[in-house]
Design an enzyme around this catalytic site. Structure first.
Site, PDB file in Angstrom:
ATOM      1  N   HIS A 167       0.834  -1.121  -0.027  1.00  0.00           N
ATOM      2  CA  HIS A 167       0.051  -0.001   0.077  1.00  0.00           C
ATOM      3  C   HIS A 167       0.847   1.621  -0.034  1.00  0.00           C
ATOM      4  CE1 HIS A 167      -2.135   3.245   2.420  1.00  0.00           C
ATOM      5  NE2 HIS A 167      -2.796   3.229   1.320  1.00  0.00           N
ATOM      6  N   SER A 168       0.479   2.217  -0.975  1.00  0.00           N
ATOM      7  CA  SER A 168       1.138   3.457  -1.059  1.00  0.00           C
ATOM      8  C   SER A 168       2.720   3.296  -1.055  1.00  0.00           C
ATOM      9  CB  SER A 168       0.721   4.353   0.363  1.00  0.00           C
ATOM     10  OG  SER A 168       1.064   5.753   0.272  1.00  0.00           O
ATOM     11  N   MET A 169       3.424   3.813  -0.047  1.00  0.00           N
ATOM     12  CA  MET A 169       5.009   3.854  -0.129  1.00  0.00           C
ATOM     13  C   MET A 169       5.336   2.181  -0.024  1.00  0.00           C
ATOM     14  SD  MET A 169       7.621   5.013   2.857  1.00  0.00           S
ATOM     15  CE  MET A 169       7.556   3.636   3.790  1.00  0.00           C
ATOM     16  N   GLY A 224       4.055   0.151  -1.784  1.00  0.00           N
ATOM     17  CA  GLY A 224       4.075  -0.243  -2.957  1.00  0.00           C
ATOM     18  C   GLY A 224       5.279  -0.112  -3.797  1.00  0.00           C
TER      19      GLY A 224
END
Length: 328
Positions: free
Chosen positions: A117-119, A121
């Site tokens: 998720h987010s960072m 990812g």
């Protein structure tokens, strides 16, 4: 129950139906902590949280995913229950990729899937490019896998990051950590993270607070708030992206990362990355919700991730070299 595996410690808790195990991986400066769901011999999946979050970000999603997988969600260094890096050390982006590499080595995984998720990812995207033979599927939750920076901006960002570190160290010599009541800590987290519901904030704070005399402290290393001094350009991002061999599923939130964080002149970067993923026949899906939709409303995300993982697993078990993402 405590089991040891090459320095990896597992502490089991919860019910027999949904046992959750605490992970502890020794590292030179302390330990990387995390949580494990699923059977011992399930297909391995490493789950990586976003900036300033912790592995609790997957608490609501993972119970909805296929039960025959082994999900390991970690707290990256300086987050959740994991140790902070040593004094004087910057939290540069490649260090998070190294955290991941250490954990995978300790778990003795040679092939696995990634949910980021987010960072997280971006950490998973970089790892998938550097170690393509080790990753058989990559799920990006409101993340583009890479975060390009204009090369003209890099000197300014690098200088700012170094100066911030000097100022941070000077302040910490005389600054006392602020103690909160639990209620005020929830308010503080919600104020800084408008994409979280109150329930989601409380889930993250299960690993995000430390009890002290008079209240609680945030457990995260505040150096994570400093500028990341290691940047890559769009050209470098696309070159790395081309090295990813695993099928990729991008689940983007309608009111997520692009609307919250990406400035208008940076949209050309996200557009280029998305087009490159599509050109390689990967799957890009948009869902209603915000940046933390996977935590706030996991029922929106779970069917997409489940189908993707099951299709990938089916192809792998039948010996197929061509893994096709779900038609969504």
């Amino acid at each position: 129950m405590i089991q040891a595996l090459k320095g990896v410690r597992h502490v089991t808790s919860g019910t027999m139906k949904q046992a959750v195990t605490e992970l502890c991986v020794p590292v030179p400066w302390g330990e990387i902590r995390g949580k494990i769901w699923g059977p011992d011999h399930g297909r391995p999946v490493l789950c990586l949280h976003g900036w300033a979050d912790n592995c609790g970000t997957f608490n609501t999603l993972l119970p909805l995913l296929p039960k025959d997988f082994r999900y390991v969600a970690i707290d990256l260094a300086g987050h959740g229950c994991s140790s902070h890096r040593p004094p004087g050390v910057l939290n540069a982006f490649p260090s998070y990729v190294m955290d991941m590499r250490r954990v995978v080595d300790a778990l003795q995984w040679s092939k696995f899937s990634i949910i980021g998720h987010s960072m997280g990812g971006n950490v998973g995207g970089m790892f998938s490019a550097l170690y393509p033979e080790m990753v058989d599927a990559l799920v990006l939750l409101d993340s583009y896998g890479f975060l390009p920076t204009d090369p003209k901006e890099m000197p300014r960002i690098l200088r700012q990051g170094l100066d911030e570190m000097i100022q941070f160290e000077k302040k910490m010599e005389e600054k006392k950590m602020r103690v909160y009541t639990y209620e005020k800590a929830v308010e503080r987290l919600l104020a800084g993270n408008p994409s979280l519901t109150e329930q989601s904030a409380k889930i993250l704070l299960e690993r995000g607070l430390v009890k002290v005399e008079g209240g609680v402290l945030f457990s995260r290393d505040f150096r994570i708030n400093l500028r990341n001094v290691v940047r890559i350009s769009l050209e470098q991002s696309l070159e790395l992206q081309s090295s990813i061999e695993a099928p990729v599923l991008l689940v983007l939130a309608e009111s997520g990362f692009e609307k919250m964080f990406v400035e208008s002149d940076q949209k050309k970067y996200t557009s280029a990355l998305l087009q490159a993923f599509r050109d390689r026949h990967n799957t890009v899906v948009q869902v209603p919700g915000n940046h933390h939709v996977h935590l706030n409303n996991p029922e929106v995300v779970a069917p997409l991730v489940s189908e993707f993982l099951q299709n990938k697993a089916l192809s792998a078990s039948t010996g197929s070299d061509n893994v096709h993402p779900p038609k969504l």
